[in-house]
Write a protein that holds these residues in place. Structure first.
Motif, PDB file in Angstrom:
ATOM      1  N   PHE A 172       0.833  -1.210   0.000  1.00 47.18           N
ATOM      2  CA  PHE A 172       0.000   0.000   0.000  1.00 47.18           C
ATOM      3  C   PHE A 172       0.868   1.260   0.000  1.00 47.18           C
ATOM      4  CE2 PHE A 172      -2.599  -3.107   2.710  1.00 47.18           C
ATOM      5  CZ  PHE A 172      -3.088  -3.728   1.576  1.00 47.18           C
ATOM      6  N   GLY A 173       2.164   1.075  -0.280  1.00 53.03           N
ATOM      7  CA  GLY A 173       3.114   2.182  -0.226  1.00 53.03           C
ATOM      8  C   GLY A 173       2.797   3.301  -1.195  1.00 53.03           C
ATOM      9  N   ALA A 174       2.127   2.974  -2.305  1.00 54.77           N
ATOM     10  CA  ALA A 174       1.870   4.001  -3.317  1.00 54.77           C
ATOM     11  C   ALA A 174       0.492   4.656  -3.131  1.00 54.77           C
ATOM     12  CB  ALA A 174       1.968   3.373  -4.704  1.00 54.77           C
ATOM     13  N   LEU A 175      -0.226   4.278  -2.077  1.00 55.00           N
ATOM     14  CA  LEU A 175      -1.606   4.773  -1.922  1.00 55.00           C
ATOM     15  C   LEU A 175      -1.663   5.929  -0.928  1.00 55.00           C
ATOM     16  CD1 LEU A 175      -3.393   1.298  -1.649  1.00 55.00           C
ATOM     17  CD2 LEU A 175      -2.963   2.660  -3.707  1.00 55.00           C
ATOM     18  N   ASP A 176      -2.679   6.771  -1.063  1.00 58.96           N
ATOM     19  CA  ASP A 176      -2.850   7.869  -0.116  1.00 58.96           C
ATOM     20  C   ASP A 176      -3.338   7.319   1.227  1.00 58.96           C
ATOM     21  OD1 ASP A 176      -5.960   8.276   0.175  1.00 58.96           O
ATOM     22  OD2 ASP A 176      -5.538   7.817  -1.922  1.00 58.96           O
ATOM     23  N   ALA A 177      -3.231   8.170   2.267  1.00 58.18           N
ATOM     24  CA  ALA A 177      -3.463   7.710   3.638  1.00 58.18           C
ATOM     25  C   ALA A 177      -4.858   7.119   3.841  1.00 58.18           C
ATOM     26  CB  ALA A 177      -3.220   8.865   4.600  1.00 58.18           C
ATOM     27  N   GLN A 178      -5.873   7.760   3.263  1.00 56.65           N
ATOM     28  CA  GLN A 178      -7.243   7.263   3.483  1.00 56.65           C
ATOM     29  C   GLN A 178      -7.477   5.924   2.783  1.00 56.65           C
ATOM     30  OE1 GLN A 178      -8.851  11.107   2.474  1.00 56.65           O
ATOM     31  NE2 GLN A 178     -10.628  10.594   3.721  1.00 56.65           N
ATOM     32  N   THR A 179      -6.956   5.829   1.548  1.00 58.70           N
ATOM     33  CA  THR A 179      -7.115   4.571   0.809  1.00 58.70           C
ATOM     34  C   THR A 179      -6.397   3.444   1.552  1.00 58.70           C
ATOM     35  OG1 THR A 179      -7.151   5.859  -1.208  1.00 58.70           O
ATOM     36  CG2 THR A 179      -6.847   3.507  -1.473  1.00 58.70           C
ATOM     37  N   ARG A 180      -5.236   3.787   2.132  1.00 58.46           N
ATOM     38  CA  ARG A 180      -4.491   2.798   2.908  1.00 58.46           C
ATOM     39  C   ARG A 180      -5.318   2.239   4.051  1.00 58.46           C
ATOM     40  NH1 ARG A 180       1.461   3.675   4.807  1.00 58.46           N
ATOM     41  NH2 ARG A 180       2.386   3.324   2.827  1.00 58.46           N
ATOM     42  N   VAL A 181      -5.996   3.136   4.784  1.00 55.71           N
ATOM     43  CA  VAL A 181      -6.802   2.684   5.925  1.00 55.71           C
ATOM     44  C   VAL A 181      -7.867   1.703   5.446  1.00 55.71           C
ATOM     45  CG1 VAL A 181      -8.441   3.421   7.696  1.00 55.71           C
ATOM     46  CG2 VAL A 181      -6.310   4.689   7.356  1.00 55.71           C
ATOM     47  N   SER A 182      -8.519   2.026   4.301  1.00 54.09           N
ATOM     48  CA  SER A 182      -9.553   1.090   3.857  1.00 54.09           C
ATOM     49  C   SER A 182      -8.929  -0.214   3.363  1.00 54.09           C
ATOM     50  CB  SER A 182     -10.506   1.720   2.854  1.00 54.09           C
ATOM     51  OG  SER A 182      -9.808   2.089   1.717  1.00 54.09           O
ATOM     52  N   MET A 183      -7.714  -0.143   2.811  1.00 50.19           N
ATOM     53  CA  MET A 183      -7.039  -1.376   2.391  1.00 50.19           C
ATOM     54  C   MET A 183      -6.637  -2.222   3.605  1.00 50.19           C
ATOM     55  SD  MET A 183      -7.199  -1.459  -0.868  1.00 50.19           S
ATOM     56  CE  MET A 183      -6.103  -2.767  -1.360  1.00 50.19           C
ATOM     57  N   HIS A 184      -6.290  -1.554   4.701  1.00 49.20           N
ATOM     58  CA  HIS A 184      -5.962  -2.312   5.930  1.00 49.20           C
ATOM     59  C   HIS A 184      -7.177  -3.098   6.401  1.00 49.20           C
ATOM     60  CE1 HIS A 184      -2.573   0.779   6.920  1.00 49.20           C
ATOM     61  NE2 HIS A 184      -2.216  -0.103   6.036  1.00 49.20           N
ATOM     62  N   GLU A 185      -8.326  -2.426   6.406  1.00 49.47           N
ATOM     63  CA  GLU A 185      -9.555  -3.110   6.853  1.00 49.47           C
ATOM     64  C   GLU A 185      -9.866  -4.287   5.928  1.00 49.47           C
ATOM     65  OE1 GLU A 185     -12.361   0.109   7.018  1.00 49.47           O
ATOM     66  OE2 GLU A 185     -11.351   0.972   8.780  1.00 49.47           O
ATOM     67  N   LEU A 186      -9.738  -4.009   4.639  1.00 48.46           N
ATOM     68  CA  LEU A 186     -10.015  -5.062   3.658  1.00 48.46           C
ATOM     69  C   LEU A 186      -9.072  -6.254   3.855  1.00 48.46           C
ATOM     70  CD1 LEU A 186     -11.429  -5.716   0.820  1.00 48.46           C
ATOM     71  CD2 LEU A 186      -9.232  -5.044  -0.102  1.00 48.46           C
ATOM     72  N   LEU A 187      -7.784  -5.954   3.993  1.00 51.35           N
ATOM     73  CA  LEU A 187      -6.796  -7.029   4.139  1.00 51.35           C
ATOM     74  C   LEU A 187      -7.058  -7.851   5.399  1.00 51.35           C
ATOM     75  CD1 LEU A 187      -4.191  -8.525   3.382  1.00 51.35           C
ATOM     76  CD2 LEU A 187      -2.912  -6.707   4.528  1.00 51.35           C
ATOM     77  N   LEU A 188      -7.372  -7.171   6.499  1.00 49.57           N
ATOM     78  CA  LEU A 188      -7.622  -7.918   7.742  1.00 49.57           C
ATOM     79  C   LEU A 188      -8.864  -8.803   7.594  1.00 49.57           C
ATOM     80  CD1 LEU A 188      -6.702  -5.313  10.497  1.00 49.57           C
ATOM     81  CD2 LEU A 188      -5.426  -7.360   9.847  1.00 49.57           C
ATOM     82  N   GLY A 189      -9.883  -8.291   6.885  1.00 48.31           N
ATOM     83  CA  GLY A 189     -11.093  -9.090   6.645  1.00 48.31           C
ATOM     84  C   GLY A 189     -10.763 -10.347   5.844  1.00 48.31           C
ATOM     85  N   VAL A 190      -9.972 -10.157   4.791  1.00 45.29           N
ATOM     86  CA  VAL A 190      -9.588 -11.268   3.929  1.00 45.29           C
ATOM     87  C   VAL A 190      -8.731 -12.271   4.712  1.00 45.29           C
ATOM     88  CG1 VAL A 190      -7.985 -11.768   2.023  1.00 45.29           C
ATOM     89  CG2 VAL A 190      -9.757 -10.029   1.738  1.00 45.29           C
ATOM     90  N   TRP A 191      -7.823 -11.745   5.494  1.00 50.60           N
ATOM     91  CA  TRP A 191      -6.926 -12.609   6.286  1.00 50.60           C
ATOM     92  C   TRP A 191      -7.737 -13.413   7.304  1.00 50.60           C
ATOM     93  CZ3 TRP A 191      -5.426 -11.346  11.600  1.00 50.60           C
ATOM     94  CH2 TRP A 191      -4.497 -12.234  12.129  1.00 50.60           C
ATOM     95  N   GLU A 192      -8.711 -12.765   7.927  1.00 45.01           N
ATOM     96  CA  GLU A 192      -9.528 -13.495   8.894  1.00 45.01           C
ATOM     97  C   GLU A 192     -10.359 -14.584   8.204  1.00 45.01           C
ATOM     98  OE1 GLU A 192     -11.148 -10.357  11.401  1.00 45.01           O
ATOM     99  OE2 GLU A 192      -9.166 -10.394  12.333  1.00 45.01           O
ATOM    100  N   ALA A 193     -10.843 -14.291   6.991  1.00 44.82           N
ATOM    101  CA  ALA A 193     -11.655 -15.277   6.268  1.00 44.82           C
ATOM    102  C   ALA A 193     -10.811 -16.452   5.774  1.00 44.82           C
ATOM    103  CB  ALA A 193     -12.365 -14.607   5.090  1.00 44.82           C
ATOM    104  N   HIS A 194      -9.582 -16.182   5.303  1.00 43.07           N
ATOM    105  CA  HIS A 194      -8.772 -17.249   4.690  1.00 43.07           C
ATOM    106  C   HIS A 194      -7.760 -17.845   5.652  1.00 43.07           C
ATOM    107  CE1 HIS A 194      -9.891 -16.593   0.369  1.00 43.07           C
ATOM    108  NE2 HIS A 194     -10.324 -15.470   0.905  1.00 43.07           N
ATOM    109  N   ALA A 208       2.442  -1.303  10.526  1.00 39.74           N
ATOM    110  CA  ALA A 208       2.866  -2.555  11.181  1.00 39.74           C
ATOM    111  C   ALA A 208       2.079  -2.765  12.477  1.00 39.74           C
ATOM    112  CB  ALA A 208       4.365  -2.519  11.455  1.00 39.74           C
ATOM    113  N   LEU A 209       1.908  -1.698  13.252  1.00 39.12           N
ATOM    114  CA  LEU A 209       1.237  -1.829  14.561  1.00 39.12           C
ATOM    115  C   LEU A 209      -0.260  -2.111  14.428  1.00 39.12           C
ATOM    116  CD1 LEU A 209       3.061   1.064  16.433  1.00 39.12           C
ATOM    117  CD2 LEU A 209       3.045  -1.333  17.150  1.00 39.12           C
ATOM    118  N   VAL A 210      -0.873  -1.573  13.392  1.00 42.95           N
ATOM    119  CA  VAL A 210      -2.318  -1.756  13.213  1.00 42.95           C
ATOM    120  C   VAL A 210      -2.618  -3.181  12.718  1.00 42.95           C
ATOM    121  CG1 VAL A 210      -4.202  -1.101  11.663  1.00 42.95           C
ATOM    122  CG2 VAL A 210      -2.958   0.660  12.910  1.00 42.95           C
ATOM    123  N   LEU A 211      -1.694  -3.730  11.913  1.00 45.07           N
ATOM    124  CA  LEU A 211      -2.012  -4.993  11.249  1.00 45.07           C
ATOM    125  C   LEU A 211      -1.539  -6.247  11.984  1.00 45.07           C
ATOM    126  CD1 LEU A 211      -1.115  -4.021   7.553  1.00 45.07           C
ATOM    127  CD2 LEU A 211      -3.412  -4.273   8.519  1.00 45.07           C
TER     128      LEU A 211
END
Ligand code: ATP
Ligand code: MG
Length: 261
Positions: A172-194, A208-211
């Motif tokens: 998510f290094g190339a994304l803006d801060a807000q998009t990053r936050v939504s990608m974090h939520e998405l990634l954690l959802g996917v990780w929890e499902a799989h 690192a600390l959030v994820l």
């Protein structure tokens, strides 16, 4: 009726005494990674953080089977890594999508190994896109998608090959801060499902600390792990609502990084 056997946990990665050197000009060699060891437990989320050039991508690429180790050994579920494996998925900072294929075709590409009929491949690709919030976008080309959307397609494509291990290099290094936050939520959802095992490389301490369940901090190159923190606070974690433990961990990592040179 006999109880069905418990599923065998898989996606355990063991990096044991791994050092990596690259050939350099004049027949010399450059040390990219000092001997490093770590274990990724099945289904865990581990971040790797460290100064630029310390060898984070090199280590991730070695786990992915793209770069051979110079010494030591890397195992996935007890089997030595000897080259790329579809069960070890990789998402890079640059989206690495095929620009001439639509989103659905990009995801479908990863499904080829399952030998499905075209219609089944498309419907599975669309389901993976829906899982990352891209329903109705399957027929768009990468050039018609935003950065965040492209990275969602890249994630959907990687998930489509059902990896046991998901390696992410500053995704998510190339994304803006807000998009990053939504990608974090998405990634954690996917990780929890799989419940894939995740190794996540980042420059960003808060990311690192959030994820993560565990954070390894590396020294300057040739890097090695100089500190490991286990993060036990429950998710979701928010950077705008942190507690004393969060700040303590943050300070510890920042100090390590400052003295990493
Ligand atoms: N293919 C290669 N050939 C020669 N040297 C390389 C190669 N890949 C990486 N290196 C060197 O290995 C070292 C570690 O590089 P690496 O890309 O792993 O760092 P990094 O921690 O990922 O940095 P960044 O945070 O900037 O992405 C650097 O000195 C780099 O120049
Ligand atoms: Mg890198």
């Amino acid at each position: 009726m006999a109880a069905s056997p418990a599923p065998v946990p898989s996606g355990r990665v063991r990096v044991d005494g791994v050092a990596i050197r690259f050939p350099s000009s004049g027949g010399r060699q450059v040390d990219a990674l000092a001997p490093t060891g770590l274990v990724l437990e099945p289904g865990s989320f581990t971040a790797l953080i460290g100064p630029s050039g310390c060898g984070k991508s090199t280590l991730l690429n070695a786990v992915a089977g793209f770069v051979p180790v110079s010494s030591g050994r890397i195992d996935v579920d007890g089997k030595a890594v000897s080259g790329p494996d579809p069960e070890v998925g990789v998402v890079f900072q640059q989206y690495a999508l095929f620009p001439w294929l639509t989103a659905a075709q990009n995801v479908g590409f990863a499904l080829k190994r399952f030998g499905l009929a075209n219609a089944e491949r498309r419907s599975r690709a669309l389901a993976h896109l829906a899982e990352v919030g891209l329903e109705g976008r399957g027929d768009l080309y990468p050039g018609q998608l935003s950065g965040g959307m492209k990275q969602r397609v890249a994630l959907a494509r990687t998930l489509a090959s059902r990896p046991k291990v998901l390696l992410m290099d500053e995704p998510f290094g190339a994304l803006d801060a807000q998009t990053r936050v939504s990608m974090h939520e998405l990634l954690l959802g996917v990780w929890e499902a799989h419940r894939t095992t995740v190794l996540f490389v980042t420059h960003d301490v808060d990311e690192a600390l959030v994820l993560s369940d565990r954070i390894h901090v590396m020294s300057a190159g040739p890097g090695r792990i100089v500190e490991t923190l286990d993060i036990e606070s429950p998710r979701p974690r928010r950077v705008d609502d942190v507690d004393a433990t969060y700040l303590e961990n943050r300070n510890r990592i920042m100090r390590r990084l400052r003295h990493a040179r």
